[in-house]
Design an enzyme around this catalytic site. Structure first.
Site, short mmCIF file in Angstrom:
data_model
loop_
_atom_site.label_atom_id
_atom_site.label_comp_id
_atom_site.label_asym_id
_atom_site.label_seq_id
_atom_site.Cartn_x
_atom_site.Cartn_y
_atom_site.Cartn_z
N CYS A 1 -0.91 -3.84 -9.05
CA CYS A 1 -1.62 -4.11 -7.79
C CYS A 1 -3.08 -3.68 -7.84
O CYS A 1 -3.93 -4.24 -7.14
CB CYS A 1 -0.94 -3.37 -6.63
SG CYS A 1 0.82 -3.71 -6.42
N GLU B 1 10.37 4.85 1.31
CA GLU B 1 11.06 3.58 1.48
C GLU B 1 12.43 3.62 0.81
O GLU B 1 12.62 4.29 -0.21
CB GLU B 1 10.24 2.45 0.85
CG GLU B 1 8.96 2.15 1.58
CD GLU B 1 8.16 1.04 0.94
OE1 GLU B 1 7.21 0.57 1.57
OE2 GLU B 1 8.47 0.66 -0.21
N SER C 1 11.17 -1.03 2.46
CA SER C 1 10.13 -1.77 1.77
C SER C 1 10.00 -3.15 2.39
O SER C 1 10.96 -3.69 2.95
CB SER C 1 10.47 -1.89 0.29
OG SER C 1 9.70 -2.89 -0.32
N CYS D 1 2.48 -7.27 -5.22
CA CYS D 1 3.81 -7.86 -5.25
C CYS D 1 3.84 -9.16 -4.44
O CYS D 1 3.36 -9.22 -3.31
CB CYS D 1 4.83 -6.87 -4.72
SG CYS D 1 4.88 -5.33 -5.70
N ASP E 1 3.94 1.90 -4.57
CA ASP E 1 5.28 1.95 -4.01
C ASP E 1 6.31 1.43 -5.01
O ASP E 1 7.41 1.97 -5.13
CB ASP E 1 5.35 1.10 -2.73
CG ASP E 1 4.59 1.72 -1.59
OD1 ASP E 1 3.53 2.31 -1.84
OD2 ASP E 1 5.05 1.63 -0.44
N CYS F 1 -2.79 -2.28 -3.02
CA CYS F 1 -1.39 -1.93 -2.83
C CYS F 1 -1.12 -1.57 -1.36
O CYS F 1 -2.03 -1.51 -0.54
CB CYS F 1 -1.02 -0.78 -3.77
SG CYS F 1 0.76 -0.59 -4.05
N ASP F 2 0.14 -1.28 -1.06
CA ASP F 2 0.63 -1.23 0.33
C ASP F 2 -0.19 -0.38 1.29
O ASP F 2 -0.51 -0.81 2.40
CB ASP F 2 2.07 -0.72 0.35
CG ASP F 2 3.03 -1.66 -0.35
OD1 ASP F 2 2.57 -2.50 -1.13
OD2 ASP F 2 4.24 -1.54 -0.13
N LYS F 3 -0.50 0.85 0.91
CA LYS F 3 -1.18 1.76 1.84
C LYS F 3 -2.69 1.65 1.77
O LYS F 3 -3.40 2.22 2.59
CB LYS F 3 -0.75 3.22 1.56
CG LYS F 3 0.76 3.43 1.51
CD LYS F 3 1.46 2.86 2.73
CE LYS F 3 2.97 2.91 2.61
NZ LYS F 3 3.55 2.05 1.57
#
Length: 557
Positions: free
Chosen positions: A50, A446, A472, A195, A82, A123-125
């Protein structure tokens, strides 16, 4: 109006010669000291698909900033993957990293008096952390998303990151050969990018775009594409316009913008993590957002997109059809979006979409409103004696809307993973994972590994899963998370025992354990708080400052 109102504190004040000497020593000229300073934050690091390419994208942003008469100054902050940390103690740091990202961007940009800010994130955060910082600073800013990964392929099977977790579940059941198991792992992530499904990274990226904090197509342009490079090079053009027009994040992040974000996320079946992130971003922008706001949107917006994890398509497939702007134009035509809201282009959302075509019947990724995947939203907010302050359910319609069964209780993710191996999870049960909330985890990890393992074991449609932790964006099945109050704080989820009958009703938005209140009172009196897991460091700080998941897991309120 001067375009360098902040940096001139350092560059134009004769009483600060050391500041100017160090800036010149870093490679700037006397002429540069009269230009606007743009902080370019990258969450790039080598060990994650990511983020691995973000420093290169940040260099392109810097090039574009320089081409428009400004000084780009790149700096980095952290990112926690993650996908890599899921199912390990490292996952406890994931949600915590959102706060570290926000705090470090705020600290760097404020301390060094940058006039504008561009955050290159992946990425996610990364996305919510950067948006929180932008809202706090309230200086001309925009977000550049690193883009989505290409789908993988092994023996004709389309792959993405969740394929690996589900392959592990098959491995536990001896339903996959070692060769195929390793083959999936070796082919699931073919290069850079976040992702690929409608997981948390892509969910928060599209949220940023509809909020107006990134330029059109940013959230759907693949990581490895000419469009992503062009976006980076043109960032300087947009930042200069923001400076000239003095457009700041809080001019963009208004109440109606968050309503637009909830509509888009609901229509596309995005991650439930969007609930805590949007609440936190809104708080930083001075906008009050609650769980009930998400429910109100779910009551009126259908789920339309056949995207993974519960569907079959990836973000790269949507990109080929016209990307997020095509979806936004479709929703705007249906009068589900407010179009006259300002964005980082200096134009309104509707103006950005003026030349964009809506999605038509030539594709089946986005269903027509006459034939939705689910007539209302997949995010359902449940209340009851098991979650008096609310819980967040992800109900796509494929798993039904009601589940009743005996509780099978585990006090950690590790306990459940071991229970799966030992065959303790059986069809018909309501599996409860507790003490994994914001304080109990700590860090509200998660539960992707256990949910994927449950699906891989063939139990995905036969059990429900309830937790005070998170799921997730890659999770699917009958799952309910964010149970509040969490077990660590003595919430009712801490009092449930094996065999207690649990009723989950997403049609009526209730979550209950069928135990008399007198018995719950007895259990409450017998309950003792858990020992603190982390005697020192950032996780202990997090435990002592983090708020409830129902209020966004905010640490600075």
């Amino acid at each position: 109006m001067a375009l360098n109102p902040y940096s001139r504190i350092y560059t134009q004040d004769d009483s600060l010669p050391a500041s100017q000497a160090m800036l010149i020593g870093s490679g700037l000229s006397e002429a540069d000291l009269r230009k606007p300073f743009v902080g370019i934050c990258s969450t790039g690091f080598d060990g994650n698909t990511c983020n691995m390419h973000l420093n290169g994208l940040a260099d392109q942003v810097k090039e574009g900033v320089g081409a428009h008469g400004m000084v780009g100054l790149r700096f980095n902050t952290i990112g926690v993957s993650d996908g890599i940390t899921n199912g390990t103690p490292g996952m406890r740091y994931s949600l915590v990293s959102r706060e570290i990202i926000a705090d470090s961007i705020e600290a760097m940009a404020a301390a060094h008096n940058y006039d504008a800010l561009a955050c290159v994130v992946g990425c996610d955060k990364n996305m919510p952390g950067s948006l929180m910082a932008m809202a706090r600073l309230n200086r001309p800013s925009l977000m550049v998303y690193g883009g989505t990964i290409k789908g993988g392929n092994f023996k004709g099977q389309q792959l993405n990151i969740v394929s690996c977790f589900e392959a592990y579940g098959k491995k536990l059941q001896n339903a996959i050969s070692d060769e195929d198991y390793r083959g999936i792992i070796n082919h699931a992530c073919p290069g850079p990018g976040a992702c690929g499904g409608m997981y948390t990274a892509n969910t928060m990226a599209l949220a940023a775009e509809v909020l107006g904090m990134s330029v059109p197509y940013s959230s759907s342009a693949p990581a490895v594409s000419a469009a992503k490079r062009e976006e980076c090079l043109h960032t300087g053009e947009y930042l200069l316009r923001l400076l000239e027009k003095d457009i700041k994040p809080r001019d963009i992040l208004v109440r109606e913008a968050f309503e637009n974000a909830m509509v888009l996320i609901t229509a596309l079946g995005g991650s439930t993590n969007a609930v805590i992130h949007l609440i936190a971003i809104a708080d930083a922008a001075g906008v009050k957002l609650t769980l009930r706001d998400f429910q109100q949107v779910s009551n009126r917006v259908p789920m339309l997109a056949d995207l993974k994890p519960s569907g079959k398509y990836l973000m790269e497939d949507l990109s080929a059809l016209g990307g997020i702007p095509a979806v936004l134009k479709t929703l705007l035509n249906e009068k589900l979006l407010t179009g006259d809201l300002l964005t980082v282009t200096g134009k309104t959302l509707a103006e950005n979409l003026a030349g964009v075509a809506a999605l038509g019947e030539e594709q089946d990724l986005l269903r027509p409103f006459s034939n939705p995947i689910k007539a209302d939203g997949y995010i359902q907010i449940l209340y009851g004696n098991l979650a008096p302050e609310g819980a967040v359910a992800k109900i796509t319609g494929k798993e039904g809307t009601k589940f009743v069964g005996p509780a099978s209780v585990f006090d950690s993710e590790e306990e459940l993973n071991e229970g799966l191996i030992q065959g303790k999870v059986e069809a018909g049960q309501v599996v409860i994972i507790r003490y994994v909330g914001p304080k109990g985890g700590p860090g509200m990890p998660e539960m992707l590994k256990p949910t994927s393992a449950i699906i891989g074991a063939g139990l995905g449609d036969k059990v429900a899963l309830v937790t005070d932790g998170r799921f997730s964006g890659g999770t699917h099945g009958f799952v309910i998370g964010h149970v509040c109050p969490e077990a660590y704080d003595g919430g009712p989820i801490a009092l449930v025992r094996n065999g207690d009958q649990v009723v989950l009703d997403a049609a009526n938005n209730t979550i209950s354990v069928l135990v008399e209140e007198d018995e719950m009172t007895v259990r409450r009196a017998q309950w003792t708080p858990p020992a603190e897991k982390t005697p020192r460091g950032v996780l202990r700080k997090y435990i002592r400052t983090v708020g409830s998941a129902s209020e966004g897991c905010i640490t600075d309120s």
